[in-house]
Design a protein around this motif. Sequence first.
Motif, short mmCIF file in Angstrom:
data_model
loop_
_atom_site.label_atom_id
_atom_site.label_comp_id
_atom_site.label_asym_id
_atom_site.label_seq_id
_atom_site.Cartn_x
_atom_site.Cartn_y
_atom_site.Cartn_z
N GLN A 209 -23.65 23.64 18.69
CA GLN A 209 -23.62 23.18 17.30
C GLN A 209 -22.33 23.65 16.62
OE1 GLN A 209 -25.89 21.37 15.70
NE2 GLN A 209 -24.98 21.52 13.67
N TYR B 274 -19.41 21.88 17.94
CA TYR B 274 -19.41 20.52 17.41
C TYR B 274 -18.85 20.51 15.99
CZ TYR B 274 -21.25 16.36 15.18
OH TYR B 274 -21.35 15.22 14.45
N GLU B 275 -19.36 21.48 15.16
CA GLU B 275 -18.91 21.55 13.76
C GLU B 275 -17.40 21.81 13.72
OE1 GLU B 275 -20.47 20.97 11.01
OE2 GLU B 275 -22.52 20.79 11.78
N PHE C 197 -15.75 21.30 24.62
CA PHE C 197 -16.87 22.22 24.41
C PHE C 197 -16.66 23.49 25.22
CE2 PHE C 197 -18.82 18.09 23.46
CZ PHE C 197 -19.31 18.36 22.19
N LYS D 150 -15.17 21.21 16.02
CA LYS D 150 -14.46 20.02 16.51
C LYS D 150 -14.41 18.95 15.43
CE LYS D 150 -12.60 20.25 20.27
NZ LYS D 150 -11.28 19.81 20.45
N ARG D 151 -15.57 18.82 14.76
CA ARG D 151 -15.67 17.79 13.71
C ARG D 151 -14.68 18.09 12.58
NH1 ARG D 151 -19.00 16.56 9.30
NH2 ARG D 151 -19.36 14.30 9.17
#
Length: 428
Positions: free
Chosen positions: A321, A324-325, A308, A327-328
């Motif tokens: 967010q 996260y997106e 992060f 990384k996803r």
Amino acid sequence: MASADIVRQMGESVRPLSLSGHVGFDSLPDQLVNKSTSQGFCFNILCVGETGIGKSTLMDTLFNTSFEGSQSTHYENRVKLKAQTYELQESTARLKLTIVNSVGFGDQINKEDSYKPIIDYTDAQFEAYLQEELKIKRSLHNYHDSRIHVCLYFISPTGHSLKSLDLVTMKKLDSKVNIIPVIAKADTIAKNELHKFKIKIMSELVSNGVQIYQFPIDDETVAKINSAMNGHLPFAVIGSTEEVKVGNKMVKARQYPWGVVQVENENHSDFVKLREMLVCVNMEDLREQTHTRHYELYRRCKLEEMGFKDTDPNNKPVSLQETYEAKRNEFLGDLQRKEEEMRQMFVMRVKEKESQLKEAERELQDKFEHLKKMHQEERKKLDEKKSVLDEEMSIFNKRKAATELLQGQAFQTAPQMNLKKDKDRKNY
Ligand code: GTP
Ligand code: MG
């Protein structure tokens, strides 16, 4: 429009207004006090120092009580951390106090890793808090915060200098906890030596880049006392729970054949200074520094380790967010790539196996053909031999029949033959 611009415009448009009557929000500070008082406070002290240096006695003296605790042996094969929590109350203030003691510190022959269990312990408390913070259903208001707010580092009253174990341990700890160094058993060191010892310790800490806790001087109300106290570090302390009569008063002291050392006498030790700074003036600052400096650093490193970040490679701010997106997606891409790789590997292996099987089949077929050919040749040879034999047999049979015929004729012409034989013998 960027959100930062909006905030700035809103900030610029704030207008001060005067009230024409009582509203009531001046009770906010009292509301805060009431809330904190009813919730109670928590404070966690880590005592690091050699076995028998006076850690427990100092804690008992500081909090005017007797915390249960047994003496440690000098035969621990590694350093351990022992934590005990107590509930204390002074007038309306309730304090949940945790004292963590380093057991066996400085007792091992090889002291190389002595600091590790202490670092692991402080990190484990930060990790527990971080995990609570990251929960969907968090309950931080009634969470027992076990993060270390202060580390009292007990220095041996050698009068010489710090030991390398002290320097290494404090250096490793200084980014994780507020360190207040204290010279233990200060009654065992002469006054002029103590002064020099203090200067030596501070210069060694500075030259080794060890950051100790500085009493804050940004708050006007305590700036003066705090800056004066920063000049007295490290505090030379004495601990004792024994009460001795001095004049007509009972005071905490240590009694010697040549006199009495009074714990709370500022000419005898810095104990009062330590209590004042640690408990009365800066307890809240120590708690705050733990949260805003040390925990923040731990949290930042941990979240960065997990991938992060607040900004992207072009230094543009990114939200949690978005990270996260990203990384996803990165993870899913990785997964798909790995899946594809595995699939291709599987197909390749199947093909390899197939060609191996085909090769084996071909080899078998060749072998079969070869054997068949050999068999045919063998058979041909046998057939030839058989026909030769058959022929030989028929010749033999013919001869046999001829012989039998001849023999039969011979029987019939035997007398004539015998005569002929006699004749022949005579001719000879
Ligand atoms: P462990 O927990 O066993 O590692 O020891 P500790 O560091 O807690 O030391 P403790 O408080 O048990 O004290 C050990 C001995 O030192 C006791 O005999 C104390 O009376 C003595 N002691 C404690 N404080 C002082 C001090 O300030 N001056 C002197 N001279 N002796 C002290
Ligand atoms: Mg002890």
